[in-house]
Design a protein around this motif. Structure first.
Motif, PDB file in Angstrom:
ATOM      1  N   VAL A 111       1.112  14.338  -1.395  1.00  0.00           N
ATOM      2  CA  VAL A 111       1.048  13.360  -0.296  1.00  0.00           C
ATOM      3  C   VAL A 111       2.395  13.325   0.413  1.00  0.00           C
ATOM      4  O   VAL A 111       3.421  13.053  -0.208  1.00  0.00           O
ATOM      5  N   SER A 112       2.385  13.610   1.691  1.00  0.00           N
ATOM      6  CA  SER A 112       3.642  13.565   2.440  1.00  0.00           C
ATOM      7  C   SER A 112       3.369  13.466   3.939  1.00  0.00           C
ATOM      8  O   SER A 112       2.380  14.012   4.432  1.00  0.00           O
ATOM      9  N   GLY A 143       0.761   5.115  10.569  1.00  0.00           N
ATOM     10  CA  GLY A 143      -0.592   4.989  10.019  1.00  0.00           C
ATOM     11  C   GLY A 143      -1.211   6.308   9.578  1.00  0.00           C
ATOM     12  O   GLY A 143      -2.401   6.367   9.271  1.00  0.00           O
ATOM     13  N   SER A 158      -2.430   6.182   5.954  1.00  0.00           N
ATOM     14  CA  SER A 158      -3.635   5.349   5.863  1.00  0.00           C
ATOM     15  C   SER A 158      -4.867   6.129   6.310  1.00  0.00           C
ATOM     16  O   SER A 158      -5.919   6.068   5.670  1.00  0.00           O
ATOM     17  N   ALA A 173       2.582   7.961  -8.379  1.00  0.00           N
ATOM     18  CA  ALA A 173       3.171   7.477  -7.131  1.00  0.00           C
ATOM     19  C   ALA A 173       4.678   7.748  -7.122  1.00  0.00           C
ATOM     20  O   ALA A 173       5.363   7.473  -8.106  1.00  0.00           O
ATOM     21  N   SER A 174       5.190   8.243  -5.988  1.00  0.00           N
ATOM     22  CA  SER A 174       6.646   8.408  -5.878  1.00  0.00           C
ATOM     23  C   SER A 174       7.320   7.043  -5.803  1.00  0.00           C
ATOM     24  O   SER A 174       8.438   6.860  -6.266  1.00  0.00           O
ATOM     25  N   GLU A 175       6.595   6.079  -5.173  1.00  0.00           N
ATOM     26  CA  GLU A 175       7.113   4.712  -5.089  1.00  0.00           C
ATOM     27  C   GLU A 175       5.952   3.764  -5.411  1.00  0.00           C
ATOM     28  O   GLU A 175       4.837   3.940  -4.901  1.00  0.00           O
ATOM     29  N   ILE A 233       3.392   1.957  -2.708  1.00  0.00           N
ATOM     30  CA  ILE A 233       2.605   2.653  -1.676  1.00  0.00           C
ATOM     31  C   ILE A 233       1.093   2.446  -1.796  1.00  0.00           C
ATOM     32  O   ILE A 233       0.411   2.183  -0.804  1.00  0.00           O
ATOM     33  N   ARG A 261      -2.329  -0.845  -1.542  1.00  0.00           N
ATOM     34  CA  ARG A 261      -3.074  -1.190  -0.311  1.00  0.00           C
ATOM     35  C   ARG A 261      -4.320  -0.330  -0.153  1.00  0.00           C
ATOM     36  O   ARG A 261      -5.207  -0.661   0.622  1.00  0.00           O
TER      37      ARG A 261
END
Ligand SMILES: CC(C)(COP(=O)(O)OP(=O)(O)OC[C@H]1O[C@@H](n2cnc3c(N)ncnc32)[C@H](O)[C@@H]1OP(=O)(O)O)[C@@H](O)C(=O)NCCC(=O)NCCS
Length: 408
Positions: free
Chosen positions: A80-81, A90, A93, A115-117, A120, A123
């Motif tokens: 994911v990037s 967005g 999203s 998750a990197s953070e 994220i 949501r």
């Protein structure tokens, strides 16, 4: 603004991986890039396009993952990037919504990711489903309690990791079904586990391996590196970085831990482990674990009914759940979960709810970890029938604690 989204073809790899390299501030060696490419399911990639530019990406590994009482096809979300030039418009999203719709269409009831953070993915309906314990155990704090398991038939042998790959794979296969969160590894994941080019070593030397075996078979292994360090007056103070440790039984597990903690010239062992790793019980002085908690897997129920009826439960339960889910609206509404220790069903219902909760809370509890009671106490879910949260939490809980053990 809306960005067209589609899977990439193999010849677009360099633009796709360029977005990953940029987003993660990563400069992969060509060999690392090639490894990643060979483990990419191109038909499950997605790219968001701004004209000709790939601005955001994601992908999926098609996993078989252990869940309480069985194994399921699970979408392992990865890669994911979003380009720094396109962040906070967005794009993630849009990618997440499209990806979840694709996962549903494919018939996978559950998605999981690292998750990197930690901020994220909540949501998008992902809940924190497993935790890892980061440990730093000094050699002088490594005494084991009396009664820790041992087996005189066991011995430690030193092996070259690449030469015993088949043995490692068979140990891993034999324990795979025990712990929720563990997933079957294809050959590319094994190549990644055993990767040992200089750029894989991060200054900690070659990948090393010890086996715990008896005269019949190998019962466990540990993979690790050792950073050779010395104190000001020449005292040995090496740092052993554990990559993974799997064993088929407690005696083999204990012997492997002891061989790491007692290794000559090593001052401490650093490791990230499941929260219920037996080392948390074996150390005489638990303070020397120097443990800190962190989130590990995040889980999303893509189809609440299929997911909840596809796992086992620790206790009978019969509750009506009112699920809130605005990212996957097909999940929103009331579901009656009826389960005993042999079977489970989850069906739409019009009955009054016992518990109202966001879908992320169910994802967080799905693998048997999570903390529904604590979240209830924290006011994050609403109980309409006294005792319903406790009953649900008990039924969903599982031992051993969930843990995947290998970032994907
Ligand atoms: C994380 C990342 C993919 C987000 O992409 P993005 O396109 O900027 O995200 P979006 O614009 O769709 O953001 C959606 C929402 O999430 C929030 N958000 C996204 N990333 C966030 C982050 N890292 N920290 C805090 N909030 C974040 C946005 O503020 C936005 O909030 P809002 O809906 O309240 O306005 C991007 O920042 C990135 O590539 N980061 C580096 C690589 C990385 O960490 N990838 C994730 C690997 S698991």
């Amino acid at each position: 603004m809306s960005y067209p989204i589609r899977p990439i073809s193999e010849d677009e790899w360099s633009s796709f991986s360029g977005v990953l390299a940029e987003g993660f501030n990563w400069t992969p060696h060509p060999i690392q890039s090639e490894r990643w490419k060979s483990n990419t399911e191109f038909d499950r990639t997605l790219a968001a396009l701004d004209g000709d530019v790939i601005a955001g990406v994601t992908g999926i590994h098609s996993f078989t993952m252990t869940v309480p009482g069985g194994q399921l096809p699970v979408a392992g979300v990865t890669a994911v990037s979003v380009l720094p030039s396109h962040r906070r418009r967005g794009i993630l999203s849009q990618l997440m919504r499209r990806q979840l719709a694709d996962v549903r269409e494919r018939g996978e009831a559950v998605a999981a990711l690292y998750a990197s953070e930690a901020v994220i993915y909540g949501r998008y309906g992902y809940g924190r489903a497993s935790d890892g314990l980061s440990l730093r155990i000094p050699k002088h704090g490594s005494a084991f309690v009396a009664g820790a398991p041992s087996d005189p038939a066991l011995r430690i042998t030193v092996a070259k990791p690449a030469e015993v790959r088949a043995t490692l794979e068979s140990v891993y296969e034999s324990i795979l079904a025990e712990r929720p969160g563990q997933y079957r590894r294809n050959e590319h994941f094994w190549t990644a586990v055993l990767a040992d080019e200089e750029f894989d070593q991060d200054g900690a030397g070659a990948l090393r391996c010890v086996l715990a075996e008896d005269s019949d078979r190998v019962r466990g292994y540990a993979l690790f590196r050792v950073k050779s360090l010395w104190g000001d007056n020449g005292q040995p103070d090496g740092e052993l970085l554990l990559r993974e440790l799997y064993a088929t039984d407690p005696a083999a597990h204990a012997l492997l831990w002891q061989s790491l903690l007692n290794r000559d010239l090593v001052g401490r062992v650093k490791a990230t482990r499941p929260v219920d790793d037996p080392i948390t019980q074996w150390l005489t002085d638990v303070r020397y674990l120097n443990a800190s908690w962190g989130d590990e897997l995040w889980v999303r129920l893509v189809s609440v009914d299929a997911a909840l009826s596809s796992r086992a439960y620790s206790a009978p339960v019969d509750v009506v759940l009112e699920v809130a889910d605005d990212v996957c609206p097909w999940n929103a509404g009331r579901w009656r979960l009826t389960a005993d220790t042999a079977s489970a069903s989850c069906k739409p219902t019009g009955e009054a709810p016992d518990v109202s909760l966001p879908v992320a809370v169910l994802g967080g509890a799905y693998l048997g970890g999570g903390s529904l009671d604590a979240q209830h106490a924290a006011g994050l879910l609403t109980e309409h029938s006294a005792g319903a949260v406790r009953a649900l939490a008990t039924a969903l809980s599982w031992s051993p604690a969930p843990w995947a053990g290998l970032v994907f």
